[in-house]
Design an enzyme around this catalytic site. Structure first.
Site, PDB file in Angstrom:
ATOM      1  N   GLY A 163      50.805  48.190  50.593  1.00  0.00           N
ATOM      2  CA  GLY A 163      50.282  48.687  51.867  1.00  0.00           C
ATOM      3  C   GLY A 163      48.802  48.375  52.072  1.00  0.00           C
ATOM      4  O   GLY A 163      48.118  49.082  52.807  1.00  0.00           O
ATOM      5  N   GLU A 199      42.045  37.374  42.464  1.00  0.00           N
ATOM      6  CA  GLU A 199      42.715  36.251  43.119  1.00  0.00           C
ATOM      7  C   GLU A 199      41.709  35.517  43.980  1.00  0.00           C
ATOM      8  O   GLU A 199      40.849  36.158  44.602  1.00  0.00           O
ATOM      9  CB  GLU A 199      43.823  36.808  44.038  1.00  0.00           C
ATOM     10  CG  GLU A 199      45.149  36.113  43.902  1.00  0.00           C
ATOM     11  CD  GLU A 199      46.264  36.850  44.643  1.00  0.00           C
ATOM     12  OE1 GLU A 199      47.234  37.255  44.002  1.00  0.00           O
ATOM     13  OE2 GLU A 199      46.133  37.037  45.857  1.00  0.00           O
ATOM     14  N   TYR A 201      40.264  33.995  47.205  1.00  0.00           N
ATOM     15  CA  TYR A 201      40.500  34.358  48.601  1.00  0.00           C
ATOM     16  C   TYR A 201      40.894  33.107  49.373  1.00  0.00           C
ATOM     17  O   TYR A 201      40.128  32.133  49.425  1.00  0.00           O
ATOM     18  CB  TYR A 201      39.242  35.005  49.198  1.00  0.00           C
ATOM     19  CG  TYR A 201      39.407  35.391  50.647  1.00  0.00           C
ATOM     20  CD1 TYR A 201      40.232  36.442  51.006  1.00  0.00           C
ATOM     21  CD2 TYR A 201      38.728  34.697  51.651  1.00  0.00           C
ATOM     22  CE1 TYR A 201      40.394  36.796  52.327  1.00  0.00           C
ATOM     23  CE2 TYR A 201      38.882  35.050  52.980  1.00  0.00           C
ATOM     24  CZ  TYR A 201      39.721  36.099  53.315  1.00  0.00           C
ATOM     25  OH  TYR A 201      39.883  36.448  54.624  1.00  0.00           O
ATOM     26  N   ARG A 291      62.789  45.912  47.245  1.00  0.00           N
ATOM     27  CA  ARG A 291      63.384  46.989  48.061  1.00  0.00           C
ATOM     28  C   ARG A 291      63.659  46.441  49.452  1.00  0.00           C
ATOM     29  O   ARG A 291      63.321  45.290  49.740  1.00  0.00           O
ATOM     30  CB  ARG A 291      62.378  48.144  48.166  1.00  0.00           C
ATOM     31  CG  ARG A 291      61.040  47.649  48.676  1.00  0.00           C
ATOM     32  CD  ARG A 291      60.053  48.745  48.927  1.00  0.00           C
ATOM     33  NE  ARG A 291      58.711  48.227  49.150  1.00  0.00           N
ATOM     34  CZ  ARG A 291      58.240  47.713  50.261  1.00  0.00           C
ATOM     35  NH1 ARG A 291      59.021  47.598  51.309  1.00  0.00           N
ATOM     36  NH2 ARG A 291      56.998  47.280  50.362  1.00  0.00           N
TER      37      ARG A 291
END
Ligand code: ADP
Length: 455
Positions: A163, A199, A201, A291
């Site tokens: 999220g 990570e 960008y 999911r």
């Protein structure tokens, strides 16, 4: 088939799952918190059990209460929906230990793919392209050394993240320590896990994801892609399928990589492989969602496959009902996530009573919602209250249909993002379809101003 399923969730996804169960002839048990006594999912299920207080930790995240409710009501399976316990392998294991079926992937694969840094390490091993970075959880010193070696800007991300939480963009070395500490604190608060990884960008990427469906017998298919690049603060606002701004050649590579990823880890449910795509059509795996996703409906619209019903059948042990060649695209779909938020107050949640409500309808218009006139939205949970999904033969027809649907949609008493979505659907960049994840932020003031004009 299962006789009775407990739905360990609330809101529109709980309603969505109850509907799928009804169609399959399965009885349902809803669980609800003390704040959800008037919630629609409670009304629609065959039975309902109160599992605790309003705070999610006491109710929708309360593993013992949920499993006890399932056992006491004689359920044979639990569907976790999305959010809450849906990606918690301990929960999935405990469900199985209690003799019930967890409707999702096996807990081991969920554990591997649910931890984002571990998933990236596995995907590197499998030969799926990944973003340059640390490929594992790191401490501050290691993180800084890696950031310097791959070059700023970098993203600090939470291994347990979701999220858009626990993510920080670091432009240069001087900001690193402060933002690392901030991300760690946020990760601990939201996920009870403060592991972070680094990570590179990627500038102006598109977020393209592939829906996959695998059974417990080793069969695996994809259901094409979704373009989820319309985001605000790394959170999706609008999704569409198929994506019109990448080549078919790249799409084929994404499908093959997604299937390779699933086969490599032995995935056995529905799920999503998320990729970033840069301006040169390089693509990078960023994470897997083990999911059903909020945006599954656009894929259902364009493929005519019921993802939730198939997820239940897969969990029961049935073989996939489809072969890859059975999955065909039949048009274009768009989803708008309508949130109870105040655009003029930094999109803060705006819960309260819905005094009047009218929802659109007609051919190609689907509303997935758990709210109704007179309903009081509680302040304790997610602010997404309703999804509008439109489907049509062509993309332009679909855009027109969505505009009309949003024009017709009335939700009085609270502030929502309806007008913001409406003007987004009129923006030339959206109409052309060539947008990336920075589009909404780049035009936010203009979009807000236009949204005020149509309020
Ligand atoms: P979450 O699990 O919190 O949703 P993701 O890893 O899926 O986090 O990333 C959410 C969004 O953040 C992506 O859709 C994209 O817009 C942005 N993002 C993530 N990683 C990168 C990256 N390496 N470079 C640029 N943007 C990124």
């Amino acid at each position: 088939m299962f006789k009775k399923i407990l739905i360990a969730n609330r809101g529109e996804i709980a309603v969505r799952i109850i509907r799928a169960c009804k169609e399959l002839g399965i009885e349902t048990v809803a669980v609800y918190s003390k704040a959800d006594e008037d919630a629609l999912h409670r009304e629609l299920a065959n039975e309902a059990v109160c599992i605790g207080d309003k705070n999610s930790l006491d109710s929708y995240l309360n593993i013992e209460n949920i499993i006890s409710a399932a056992c006491l009501t004689g359920c044979d399976a639990i569907h976790p929906g999305f959010g809450f316990l849906s990606e918690n392998p301990q929960f999935a294991r405990m469900v199985e230990t209690c003799g019930l079926t967890f409707i999702g992937p096996n807990p081991d694969v969920m554990e591997k793919m649910g931890n984002k840094s571990e998933a990236i390490r596995l995907m590197k091993e499998a030969g799926v392209p990944i973003v340059p970075g640390s490929y594992k959880a790191v401490d501050k010193e290691e993180g800084l050394a890696i950031a310097e070696s791959i070059g700023f800007p970098v993203l600090i991300k939470a291994s347990a993240g979701g999220g858009g939480k626990g993510i920080r963009l670091v432009e240069n070395k001087n900001e690193f320590e402060l933002l690392f500490n901030e991300a760690k604190e946020e990760a601990l608060k939201f996920f009870s896990n403060d592991e972070l990884y680094i990570e590179k960008y990627i500038s102006h990427p598109k977020h393209i994801e592939v829906q996959i469906m695998c059974d417990k017998l080793g069969n695996c298919i994809h259901l094409f892609e979704r373009n989820c690049s319309l985001q605000r603060r790394n959170q999706k606002m609008v999704e569409e399928a198929p994506c019109i701004s990448i080549s078919q050649n790249l799409k084929n590579k994404l499908y093959q990589s997604a299937l390779k990823a699933c086969k490599y880890v032995g995935y056995d449910s529905v799920g999503t492989i998320e990729f970033l795509v840069d301006g040169e059509e390089n693509y990078y795996f960023i994470e897997m969602n083990t999911r059903v996703q909020v945006e599954h409906c656009v894929t259902e619209a364009v493929t005519n496959v019921d993802i939730v019903k198939n997820m239940i059948k897969i969990a029961y042990g049935l073989p996939l009902a489809y072969k890859q060649e059975d999955i065909k695209l039949s048009g274009y779909a768009i989803e708008c996530r309508i949130n109870a938020e105040d655009m003029d107050n930094d999109f803060r949640p705006n819960p309260g009573k819905i005094t009047f409500m009218h929802v659109p309808g007609g051919m190609g218009v689907r509303i997935d919602s758990a709210v109704y006139p007179g309903y009081v939205i509680p302040p304790y949970y997610d602010s997404m209250i309703l999804k509008v999904i439109c489907f049509a033969k062509t993309r332009l027809e679909c855009i027109r249909k969505m505009r009309e649907a949003l024009e017709e949609l009335i939700i009085d008493g609270i502030k929502t993002t309806v007008e913001f979505h409406y003007v987004l659907l009129h923006h030339p960049t959206f109409i052309l379809g060539h947008y990336d994840t920075s589009f909404i932020e780049g035009f936010i003031e203009e979009l807000k101003e236009n949204a005020r004009l149509v309020q």
